[in-house]
Design an enzyme around this catalytic site. Sequence first.
Site, short mmCIF file in Angstrom:
data_model
loop_
_atom_site.label_atom_id
_atom_site.label_comp_id
_atom_site.label_asym_id
_atom_site.label_seq_id
_atom_site.Cartn_x
_atom_site.Cartn_y
_atom_site.Cartn_z
N ASP A 1 0.85 -1.21 0.00
CA ASP A 1 0.00 0.00 0.00
C ASP A 1 0.87 1.25 0.00
OD1 ASP A 1 -2.87 1.16 0.69
OD2 ASP A 1 -1.41 2.25 1.92
N TYR B 1 3.33 9.78 -0.60
CA TYR B 1 4.40 9.17 0.21
C TYR B 1 5.77 9.34 -0.45
CZ TYR B 1 0.50 6.57 2.43
OH TYR B 1 -0.66 6.20 3.06
N LYS C 1 -2.50 5.85 -4.37
CA LYS C 1 -3.59 6.79 -4.08
C LYS C 1 -3.34 8.13 -4.76
CE LYS C 1 -3.56 4.75 0.56
NZ LYS C 1 -2.14 4.60 0.92
N HIS D 1 -7.40 9.55 -2.06
CA HIS D 1 -6.76 9.51 -0.73
C HIS D 1 -7.65 10.11 0.37
CE1 HIS D 1 -2.41 9.25 1.00
NE2 HIS D 1 -3.30 9.03 1.95
N LEU E 1 -2.04 -0.46 13.87
CA LEU E 1 -1.43 -0.60 15.20
C LEU E 1 -1.51 0.72 15.96
CD1 LEU E 1 1.82 -2.47 13.99
CD2 LEU E 1 -0.32 -3.51 14.81
N ILE F 1 -2.97 -3.22 6.81
CA ILE F 1 -1.70 -2.87 6.15
C ILE F 1 -0.69 -2.32 7.15
CG2 ILE F 1 -2.51 -2.55 3.77
CD1 ILE F 1 -3.08 0.40 4.45
N LYS G 1 2.62 -1.20 8.99
CA LYS G 1 3.87 -0.69 8.44
C LYS G 1 5.05 -1.11 9.31
CE LYS G 1 7.05 2.91 8.20
NZ LYS G 1 7.46 4.21 8.76
N SER G 2 6.10 -1.58 8.67
CA SER G 2 7.40 -1.70 9.31
C SER G 2 8.45 -1.72 8.23
CB SER G 2 7.49 -2.99 10.16
OG SER G 2 8.78 -3.06 10.73
N VAL G 3 9.64 -1.24 8.57
CA VAL G 3 10.77 -1.32 7.64
C VAL G 3 11.84 -2.26 8.21
CG1 VAL G 3 10.37 0.95 6.65
CG2 VAL G 3 11.90 0.73 8.61
N ARG H 1 10.37 -7.49 12.08
CA ARG H 1 8.97 -7.10 12.34
C ARG H 1 8.09 -7.37 11.12
NH1 ARG H 1 9.66 -1.29 15.45
NH2 ARG H 1 10.18 -2.15 17.51
N ASN I 1 4.85 -9.56 11.59
CA ASN I 1 3.50 -9.03 11.31
C ASN I 1 2.74 -9.89 10.30
OD1 ASN I 1 4.18 -6.99 13.03
ND2 ASN I 1 4.44 -5.41 11.46
P1 NAD Z 1 0.86 1.40 11.92
O1 NAD Z 1 -0.35 1.43 12.77
O2 NAD Z 1 1.02 0.33 10.91
O3 NAD Z 1 2.12 1.39 12.91
C1 NAD Z 1 3.42 1.38 12.38
C2 NAD Z 1 4.44 1.56 13.50
O4 NAD Z 1 4.26 0.54 14.49
C3 NAD Z 1 5.86 1.35 12.95
O5 NAD Z 1 6.39 2.55 12.47
C4 NAD Z 1 6.59 0.81 14.16
O6 NAD Z 1 6.99 1.91 14.96
C5 NAD Z 1 5.52 0.04 14.88
N1 NAD Z 1 5.56 -1.41 14.60
C6 NAD Z 1 5.16 -2.05 13.46
N2 NAD Z 1 5.29 -3.38 13.60
C7 NAD Z 1 5.79 -3.59 14.84
C8 NAD Z 1 6.13 -4.77 15.56
N3 NAD Z 1 5.97 -5.97 15.04
N4 NAD Z 1 6.62 -4.61 16.82
C9 NAD Z 1 6.76 -3.37 17.37
N5 NAD Z 1 6.45 -2.23 16.73
C10 NAD Z 1 5.97 -2.35 15.48
O7 NAD Z 1 1.05 2.86 11.28
P2 NAD Z 1 0.93 3.58 9.88
O8 NAD Z 1 2.17 3.49 9.11
O9 NAD Z 1 0.39 4.93 10.18
O10 NAD Z 1 -0.24 2.81 9.09
C11 NAD Z 1 0.01 1.70 8.24
C12 NAD Z 1 -0.18 2.06 6.78
O11 NAD Z 1 -1.49 2.59 6.55
C13 NAD Z 1 0.72 3.20 6.28
O12 NAD Z 1 2.06 2.80 6.12
C14 NAD Z 1 0.02 3.58 5.02
O13 NAD Z 1 0.30 2.63 3.99
C15 NAD Z 1 -1.44 3.48 5.46
N6 NAD Z 1 -2.01 4.81 5.89
C16 NAD Z 1 -2.97 5.36 5.12
C17 NAD Z 1 -3.52 6.59 5.46
C18 NAD Z 1 -4.60 7.16 4.61
O14 NAD Z 1 -4.96 8.33 4.79
N7 NAD Z 1 -5.17 6.42 3.68
C19 NAD Z 1 -3.09 7.26 6.62
C20 NAD Z 1 -2.10 6.67 7.40
C21 NAD Z 1 -1.57 5.44 7.03
#
Ligand code: NAD
Length: 276
Positions: free
Chosen positions: A46, A51, A76, A109, A191, A229, A231-233, A237, A241
């Site tokens: 996603d 981004y 998006k 978006h 999360l 969806i 997120k982690s890099v 993790r 996930n």
């Molecule tokens: P998320 O809720 O997925 O949390 C990500 C954060 O949680 C990471 O940066 C890390 O700090 C932590 N994390 C992830 N896996 C972990 C693990 N296994 N253990 C410990 N910590 C962990 O946050 P997000 O990135 O805001 O949301 C996910 C995705 O949703 C985004 O990357 C994007 O693709 C999408 N998004 C869309 C919109 C929209 O307006 N459509 C807005 C925000 C995000």
Amino acid sequence: MSEQPYIPLHDGRSIPQVGLGVWQTPDDVAVSAVQAAVEAGYRHVDTAAVYENERGVGEGLRAADVSRGDVFVTTKLWNANQGYDATLAAFDESLKRLGVEYVDLYLIHWPAPHRNLYLDTWRAFVRLKEEGRAKSIGVSNFEAEHLDRIIGETGVAPVLNQIELHPRFQQKALREAHAERGIVTQSWSPLGQGTVLQDPVIAAIAAKHDRTPAQVIIRWHLDNNLVVIPKSVTPGRIVENFDVFGFRLDEDDLNRIAKLDAADGRIGPNPMTATF
Ligand code: NAD
């Protein structure tokens, strides 16, 4: 590991229920994160024009050993490019950056009601779907009134609506509105951007199942029929996930998590009042 589930969309296609989110991930990091995700079994990424990592996502997919037809790519349209012609032009740019001939899912978006362009934008989306360059079309951050306007004017319903959704912000009313209209719900910030991981209820359930808090929260989304969806890099993790298909939450767990819903649980902007 059990097989990953797919959720059917009303246009006859289906979407892998877990995907990799790549918000706040620079191009070069996106390359390695996407590659690690595909190697871990993910078949869904996603991204979004705003981004600024569509190039990295495309490169990561090409570096990974996966054929285009086996991976589900979402991007998006950014708010500044809303409007019929501007949407078509912005879509071409996204395809170019991704280096693909089609996307699996294209999303508006935000409704950005202050611009009053999301209906014209949706008409352009319908055209992109007809042309087969966006295999499915959907929206993000739409409220029921925005959904009803585009459906009423075009007769075409989005396949899904990607909205903020996590245990502290469960969006029960909007999920009900989606179900009534045949629209799948996709959870962003599943999360809570990491904030829900510390919750003691989540921690207790994680200990009970010998799982991590992230796995419990992702499992909660799956058990609620949501597309998710996280997120982690971080490679470890990313793997963690996705290792969520071999257990289920029980009724007691689900009831306890249901109680975490909070009136002030929203983290991101309110789509009705956001002015970007
Ligand atoms: P998320 O809720 O997925 O949390 C990500 C954060 O949680 C990471 O940066 C890390 O700090 C932590 N994390 C992830 N896996 C972990 C693990 N296994 N253990 C410990 N910590 C962990 O946050 P997000 O990135 O805001 O949301 C996910 C995705 O949703 C985004 O990357 C994007 O693709 C999408 N998004 C869309 C919109 C929209 O307006 N459509 C807005 C925000 C995000």
